[in-house]
Structures are given as structure tokens and as C-alpha cells.
Design a protein around this motif. Sequence first.
Motif, PDB file in Angstrom:
ATOM      1  N   PRO B 121       6.120 155.308 119.471  1.00 33.69           N
ATOM      2  CA  PRO B 121       6.582 156.672 119.729  1.00 33.69           C
ATOM      3  C   PRO B 121       6.263 157.207 121.133  1.00 33.69           C
ATOM      4  O   PRO B 121       7.073 157.902 121.728  1.00 33.69           O
ATOM      5  CB  PRO B 121       5.856 157.483 118.646  1.00 33.69           C
ATOM      6  CG  PRO B 121       5.713 156.535 117.516  1.00 33.69           C
ATOM      7  CD  PRO B 121       5.478 155.194 118.157  1.00 33.69           C
ATOM      8  N   HIS B 122       5.076 156.865 121.671  1.00 31.38           N
ATOM      9  CA  HIS B 122       4.747 157.445 122.975  1.00 31.38           C
ATOM     10  C   HIS B 122       5.512 156.774 124.112  1.00 31.38           C
ATOM     11  O   HIS B 122       5.385 157.164 125.264  1.00 31.38           O
ATOM     12  CB  HIS B 122       3.239 157.374 123.229  1.00 31.38           C
ATOM     13  CG  HIS B 122       2.704 155.985 123.276  1.00 31.38           C
ATOM     14  ND1 HIS B 122       2.063 155.417 122.202  1.00 31.38           N
ATOM     15  CD2 HIS B 122       2.723 155.053 124.247  1.00 31.38           C
ATOM     16  CE1 HIS B 122       1.700 154.185 122.518  1.00 31.38           C
ATOM     17  NE2 HIS B 122       2.090 153.941 123.749  1.00 31.38           N
ATOM     18  N   GLN B 123       6.311 155.726 123.774  1.00 29.82           N
ATOM     19  CA  GLN B 123       7.064 155.035 124.823  1.00 29.82           C
ATOM     20  C   GLN B 123       8.505 155.521 124.898  1.00 29.82           C
ATOM     21  O   GLN B 123       9.263 155.034 125.753  1.00 29.82           O
ATOM     22  CB  GLN B 123       7.054 153.523 124.546  1.00 29.82           C
ATOM     23  CG  GLN B 123       5.671 152.909 124.637  1.00 29.82           C
ATOM     24  CD  GLN B 123       5.630 151.495 124.091  1.00 29.82           C
ATOM     25  OE1 GLN B 123       6.195 151.202 123.050  1.00 29.82           O
ATOM     26  NE2 GLN B 123       4.950 150.617 124.815  1.00 29.82           N
ATOM     27  N   ILE B 124       8.920 156.443 124.000  1.00 28.81           N
ATOM     28  CA  ILE B 124      10.319 156.854 123.994  1.00 28.81           C
ATOM     29  C   ILE B 124      10.450 158.341 124.301  1.00 28.81           C
ATOM     30  O   ILE B 124       9.483 159.093 124.227  1.00 28.81           O
ATOM     31  CB  ILE B 124      10.997 156.512 122.632  1.00 28.81           C
ATOM     32  CG1 ILE B 124      10.335 157.286 121.491  1.00 28.81           C
ATOM     33  CG2 ILE B 124      10.939 155.017 122.379  1.00 28.81           C
ATOM     34  CD1 ILE B 124      10.950 157.005 120.134  1.00 28.81           C
ATOM     35  N   SER B 125      11.684 158.750 124.661  1.00 28.05           N
ATOM     36  CA  SER B 125      11.898 160.136 125.106  1.00 28.05           C
ATOM     37  C   SER B 125      11.972 161.101 123.923  1.00 28.05           C
ATOM     38  O   SER B 125      12.050 160.688 122.768  1.00 28.05           O
ATOM     39  CB  SER B 125      13.206 160.208 125.883  1.00 28.05           C
ATOM     40  OG  SER B 125      14.295 160.095 124.985  1.00 28.05           O
ATOM     41  N   GLY B 126      11.967 162.384 124.234  1.00 26.12           N
ATOM     42  CA  GLY B 126      12.009 163.409 123.197  1.00 26.12           C
ATOM     43  C   GLY B 126      13.248 163.314 122.326  1.00 26.12           C
ATOM     44  O   GLY B 126      13.174 163.402 121.109  1.00 26.12           O
ATOM     45  N   GLY B 127      14.394 163.121 122.965  1.00 23.76           N
ATOM     46  CA  GLY B 127      15.644 163.020 122.217  1.00 23.76           C
ATOM     47  C   GLY B 127      15.634 161.806 121.302  1.00 23.76           C
ATOM     48  O   GLY B 127      16.102 161.849 120.163  1.00 23.76           O
ATOM     49  N   GLU B 128      15.041 160.712 121.816  1.00 16.25           N
ATOM     50  CA  GLU B 128      14.951 159.496 121.017  1.00 16.25           C
ATOM     51  C   GLU B 128      14.023 159.697 119.831  1.00 16.25           C
ATOM     52  O   GLU B 128      14.312 159.262 118.710  1.00 16.25           O
ATOM     53  CB  GLU B 128      14.468 158.328 121.890  1.00 16.25           C
ATOM     54  CG  GLU B 128      15.533 157.867 122.872  1.00 16.25           C
ATOM     55  CD  GLU B 128      14.998 156.939 123.955  1.00 16.25           C
ATOM     56  OE1 GLU B 128      15.803 156.205 124.547  1.00 16.25           O
ATOM     57  OE2 GLU B 128      13.782 156.960 124.217  1.00 16.25           O
ATOM     58  N   LYS B 129      12.916 160.394 120.071  1.00 17.82           N
ATOM     59  CA  LYS B 129      11.980 160.687 118.980  1.00 17.82           C
ATOM     60  C   LYS B 129      12.684 161.473 117.884  1.00 17.82           C
ATOM     61  O   LYS B 129      12.519 161.221 116.695  1.00 17.82           O
ATOM     62  CB  LYS B 129      10.800 161.526 119.487  1.00 17.82           C
ATOM     63  CG  LYS B 129       9.735 160.723 120.194  1.00 17.82           C
ATOM     64  CD  LYS B 129       8.578 161.621 120.579  1.00 17.82           C
ATOM     65  CE  LYS B 129       7.743 160.940 121.625  1.00 17.82           C
ATOM     66  NZ  LYS B 129       6.840 161.815 122.326  1.00 17.82           N
ATOM     67  N   GLN B 130      13.485 162.443 118.332  1.00 21.75           N
ATOM     68  CA  GLN B 130      14.182 163.302 117.397  1.00 21.75           C
ATOM     69  C   GLN B 130      15.117 162.468 116.519  1.00 21.75           C
ATOM     70  O   GLN B 130      15.174 162.650 115.306  1.00 21.75           O
ATOM     71  CB  GLN B 130      14.953 164.347 118.210  1.00 21.75           C
ATOM     72  CG  GLN B 130      15.194 165.650 117.505  1.00 21.75           C
ATOM     73  CD  GLN B 130      16.377 165.553 116.602  1.00 21.75           C
ATOM     74  OE1 GLN B 130      17.329 164.811 116.890  1.00 21.75           O
ATOM     75  NE2 GLN B 130      16.326 166.293 115.506  1.00 21.75           N
ATOM     76  N   ARG B 131      15.813 161.519 117.151  1.00 23.82           N
ATOM     77  CA  ARG B 131      16.746 160.667 116.396  1.00 23.82           C
ATOM     78  C   ARG B 131      15.981 159.775 115.417  1.00 23.82           C
ATOM     79  O   ARG B 131      16.410 159.577 114.278  1.00 23.82           O
ATOM     80  CB  ARG B 131      17.547 159.801 117.364  1.00 23.82           C
ATOM     81  CG  ARG B 131      18.529 160.605 118.191  1.00 23.82           C
ATOM     82  CD  ARG B 131      19.415 159.670 118.987  1.00 23.82           C
ATOM     83  NE  ARG B 131      20.338 160.428 119.808  1.00 23.82           N
ATOM     84  CZ  ARG B 131      20.147 160.659 121.095  1.00 23.82           C
ATOM     85  NH1 ARG B 131      19.055 160.209 121.703  1.00 23.82           N
ATOM     86  NH2 ARG B 131      21.031 161.350 121.784  1.00 23.82           N
ATOM     87  N   VAL B 132      14.866 159.216 115.904  1.00 22.93           N
ATOM     88  CA  VAL B 132      14.068 158.347 115.031  1.00 22.93           C
ATOM     89  C   VAL B 132      13.594 159.135 113.809  1.00 22.93           C
ATOM     90  O   VAL B 132      13.689 158.664 112.671  1.00 22.93           O
ATOM     91  CB  VAL B 132      12.855 157.761 115.794  1.00 22.93           C
ATOM     92  CG1 VAL B 132      11.927 157.019 114.830  1.00 22.93           C
ATOM     93  CG2 VAL B 132      13.327 156.825 116.895  1.00 22.93           C
ATOM     94  N   ALA B 133      13.120 160.358 114.047  1.00 21.08           N
ATOM     95  CA  ALA B 133      12.616 161.172 112.947  1.00 21.08           C
ATOM     96  C   ALA B 133      13.730 161.473 111.945  1.00 21.08           C
ATOM     97  O   ALA B 133      13.526 161.461 110.735  1.00 21.08           O
ATOM     98  CB  ALA B 133      12.008 162.464 113.479  1.00 21.08           C
ATOM     99  N   LEU B 134      14.921 161.719 112.457  1.00 20.74           N
ATOM    100  CA  LEU B 134      16.074 162.013 111.594  1.00 20.74           C
ATOM    101  C   LEU B 134      16.414 160.795 110.740  1.00 20.74           C
ATOM    102  O   LEU B 134      16.589 160.890 109.529  1.00 20.74           O
ATOM    103  CB  LEU B 134      17.267 162.412 112.475  1.00 20.74           C
ATOM    104  CG  LEU B 134      18.458 163.049 111.774  1.00 20.74           C
ATOM    105  CD1 LEU B 134      18.032 164.321 111.063  1.00 20.74           C
ATOM    106  CD2 LEU B 134      19.575 163.344 112.786  1.00 20.74           C
TER     107      LEU B 134
END
Lengths: 255, 209, 228
Positions: B121-134
Motif C-alpha cells: 500500500p505505501h508504494q502506490i498512489s492515493g487514487g490507486e489505493k482508493q481503487r484497491v479498497a473498492l
Amino acid sequence: MQIKLLRLLAFLIIIVPLAGCSASSEEKKSLTISAASSLTDVMKELTDTYETNHNVSIKLNLASSGKLARQIEQGAPVDLYLSANQKWMDQLEAGKKIESETRRNFTSNHLVIIGAQSNNELTSLQTLANLPPESQIAVGEPESVPAGSYTKQALRKIHLWELIEKQLVFASDVRQVLTYVESGNVSYGIVYMSDAKISDQVKVLTEIDPELHKPIVYPGAVLSDSTYKQEATDFLNFLSTKEAKEIMKKYGFQS
Amino acid sequence: MLNLDFQKRLNHFLLDITASFQNEIIILFGPSGSGKTTTLNCIAGLSHPDEGQIELNGEKLFDGKSKVPVQKRRIGYLFQNYALFPHMTVQKNIQYGSNDDELVRQLTEVVGIQHLMTSYPHQISGGEKQRVALVRALATKPRALLLDEPFSSLDRQTREQCHQELLRLHSRWQIPIILVTHDEEEARKLGDRILPMDQGKLGSPDEFW
Amino acid sequence: MLTMSYSPLFLSLKIAAIATLLVFVAGVILARVISRNLFPGKSILESVFLLPLVLPPTVVGFGLLYLFGKNGILGKWLMDWFGVQVVFSWIGAVIAAVVVSFPLMYQSASAAFQNYDSNVENAALTMGASRLKVFFTISFPLAWPGLLAGTVLSFARALGEFGATLMIAGYIPGQTDTIPLAIYFAVEAGRMEQAKMWVLIIVALGFSSTLWLNWWTRRNVLLFNRKS
């Protein structure tokens, strides 16, 4: 707030040493006596008696004989040393820390086996061998506590030491042995008669034959670095008077 | 179909919710401290109302006496800061609550995060985190989805993309989605229905328009 | 010197290891249960946990003697029901070590469990994970650095325990003569060489464990910073 604190600090810095000066400039001489902890109670009465008749004030420093000897070796300002055994006094004498000609044995003591008030009788030291293996016996640590080393000598002499060694709990001083027995955490303890006398929660089950160990004598000596050698010698002399011996007898010591 | 009718005493006011949702996107819109997050927590089962009932597809999730535990509710929840497990890869995050590999593959494809699977998680961007969480939430096949200010920390462009993604996913997954926001534009754009919320009470949609 | 017994070393390691294990389990469970919850009396309870840290060891020893002595409430119960004697046995030494090192573990663990976003646990719950699974797969790994720090500190503290141990466990060669007690009695008996030897050993043990902890923590912080 801060100003108040500063004032208080200034007060302490200026006034307290002054108070100290005024006390020491009084005529009364202050004698420091380092006494073995087994002498605690008797020394309190002895010094009280002495102070009412003499113009000295006495400060008592109580600890195990070994600890006191090491304090003195390290230069603690002490006038008189009252030890519970010869070993430490010999060591100080070898190091020229005491005035050899003042050294003398001022009292003696003997060992007893104590138990809780409700305890069964033990008729002699030998009968310790008959105790069930789970009952523990508290004794002073033989190498550092004089009472412990006398105990070890006695038990060795009757070939009992190895047999009951596993049942022994070593205490850091004789008073601790007393506490262990008083609290009921061990069934038996070996202490000086003088210690058994001051507790009403334990009873003396049997006395240990003094022939079984080196004599338990208390040597006293004035220290080489003492500022009040005369006063210290006077107090040591006082310990040999009839009055002092009566007091010591009351506490279980023998002359 | 999600039916809410419950009360819960909060520090400064009484949370009093009565509402019924179809498979639509509902926006809870209101200032912070108005009880939006507590409402989501009560639906998810992370906290419980004092009284009332919560019903999902005819099943009683809460009725004052009995409550279905959070693990058994199958309600997806997207937290404001995504709450990804920082010590697990994206793949492990997504598989944590799902063993349907085919579904995971589909979802990651739709959202376009296949290339991130081995990252932390700390290696990816905010938008990517959001998609992963979704994706992580949807991989558990939830019967409803709760989103607590999911786009608030994203830049404008990424937020745009994520809005589109959510709409796309919703058209495939017909479930009630409740989204908390205080961005008016976002509310208008995503919401089938917008419920203004203040001091623990829901207003009528008209108040908003 | 040549005849010096090494039993205090092994005894100290054994007692400290067992105590640390107990303290670890109790500290982790209590910290996890208590740290994140608010309930009346919480701060009183936490103060009680930390009490052994600020009390003189003799007070702790006295309290333990009172509880675990042959006439103590717990001591009597353990004796009657399990035939276990705590006072003047190595078990007493373990209990003394547990009591004095527990505050360090509890504090570290409590901080560790508050050091990450609690929503990660909530997220795992909404994904259907049981509380036990959440604890072992999420909470525990995330709190691990803090838990490890607490464990190392507890171990070092347990290794150095003296005052309470002497009171409750006494000095019984081969059973309760841990390194600190061996040092004390060596000094009392004037065996300075032996005392120095033990001092060196315990300083080396304490120093190496804290050094290792510092190194490990720094390495992990660096690693984390580089990653993010």
C-alpha cells in the motif's frame, strides 16, 4: 510562582548550611558508631542511657558487620566500630584502619533454634535431621552473615550440613531469618539468642551447644581516622561497666 | 432493499434515522459531526443503535434484542483513509475476505489495477489505493456498500476517474450504495438520491435541491 | 574463581525467560482488551498495572510475601490445591520477575496497539474475519515492533530483578540464586573478583539486548522510510 521557587531555593542555599554550622559549633560532640545490625535494639537503649549522663550525641549506623567494614575501608567518617565477628575486625586491623590497642571483646552471644509459637519441640540441633524434607530452615548466608557462618560450623561439626543443605534458605541478615519465621514462611530458623529475645512471635526451641563453633564474641575498636578518639574510647569502656552489662543481659547478650 | 429505522444517543444530540433504500446510490450529505459515520457504522454493525431496527433484503440485522454480528452482515465498507492492510501486498489485501479468484480477476481488470498486485500500500498512489479498497470491498460480494468520504483526499482529475468507476461498477452490481460526502458537486453527480443530514436527523431530498 | 558455579547464569536466564513469556501473553491480551476501550475505572486499572514500576522493590516484595506467603491468600490456595510452594522457591523468583517487568510490557503493548489506524481492524471485520483472525493477521503483525520492544525490555528487567526476589524467593543456592543475588552475596562476603565477574556478565546481557533492540528498531524505521 517561579519567583517564589527561586526565593525558596535561595533560602535553602543560604540558610541550610548556616543551620548546619551552628549545630556543629555547639559544644556537644557528635559520635558516630557503626554497629552490627544484631546490636540494633540493645544499642538504642545503651546510647540513650549514655547520652543522658554524658555530653555527647551519638549517631548510630546499623548494618551487617561486613557492610560496615567496607564503608570504613572506603573512608566513611566513623568513630567506633562494633562488629559481630572477628573476621571483619581483623581485616580492618590489617589495613591499619583501627587503633589496635583499643580493640576488645565487649560482649558475646549464642545461637538458638527458633520456631513459631505453635511449633513442635526440637530437642537439639541433631533433631533437625529428623525433619520432613519439605520443611525449610532459615539461616544467615554463611559467607557474609556471621550467624550463618557459626551455624555452618556447628552443622559441619555434627555432620549434618550436607544432609540438610537443600532445606536451608539463606537470608541476608539475622533479622531477616527472624522475619521469615515470624511470618510463618519457614518452620525453623537459627538466630542469636539476642534476636529471639526481641520477638514475641517466635519461641526458642533449643539452644545450640557453643562448643560446636568458634566463640561468638563482639569486638569493638576505635577507628584511626576518628576525630573524637577519647570520647569513642570512653563509650567502649562504658560497655564494660556493670550498668551496660545489665542492659545487654536483658537483650540476651552475655558478658 | 435496505430499511433503516433506529435511534442512538450521541454526545450532543439524538441520532434518529428513518429511511428505505433501493439498489441506488444514496448520498448522505452534511457537515462533519452530524452523525454520518455513526450511521454507516450502525449499518455495518461496527456499533449498534440503542433501539429500532435495520433490515437488509428482508433479513433483520438489528432489532433491539438480537443483532447480526459485523462479520455475518456482508456489507462492504470503504473507509475514508482506505484502511488497507499496510503489511500485505495489494493481492493479499484483496484476497483477505474473498476466495473467489475469478471475481477478483474480473474486478481488478475492470478497475485496471492488475499491475499493482505485488505492491505494498505505501508504494502506490492515493487514487490507486482508493481503487484497491473498492475492489477489496466488492470481492467479498457485499449486499450493500458503504463509502465514507472515499474521494476526499484525491486530486480533481483522479476523483473524476474514480467517480466514473463507481458509476460503472454500480451499473454492474445492483446493490444499495451509501456514500458520505460534504462535496456538493460530487453529491449531485453521483447520487440517485441525496439526503441532507444535520444534528442526527435526515432531511428530505427537497431541502437539498 | 575456578570453582565458581555457573548455575546463577542459567537460573537467571530460565527465570527471566519464563517470566517474559508469561508477561508477554498477559501484557498483549490485557493491552489489546483495555487500550482501545473506554470504560469507567480504566485509568485506575492502568495505574495499578504500572504501580510496580514506581514502587520500591521492597514494597513489591512485601506485597508478594503477603499474597504468596505460606499464610497469604494466594499462597495458601496454591499450596492446598496444587501443592505448589511459591515462597522460597524458584517459582517465587518467577513471580517477582513477572510483577516488576509487567508494567514495561503493558506500556509498550498498549502504545503499540494504538499506533495504527483502528479502521484496518474494522475493515477486516466487515470482510467477514473473526475477531481471532483479525487479531492474529492484522493487530498482532501491526503492533509487532512495539511488542518486541516491550518483550526485550521486560526480559532485561526480569534479568535484573533483585529486591522483591530476595524477599519472596530467598537465597537458596541452585534454586533462587540469580545473578543479582549472587552479586549481592559475593559483595557481602567480600568475594570481589566473583562479584566483578557476575557484574560483567549481567552488564553484557543487558547491554546486548538493548543494543540489539535499538539496532533492530532503526533498521526497520530506515527500511520503512525507504519504501515509502
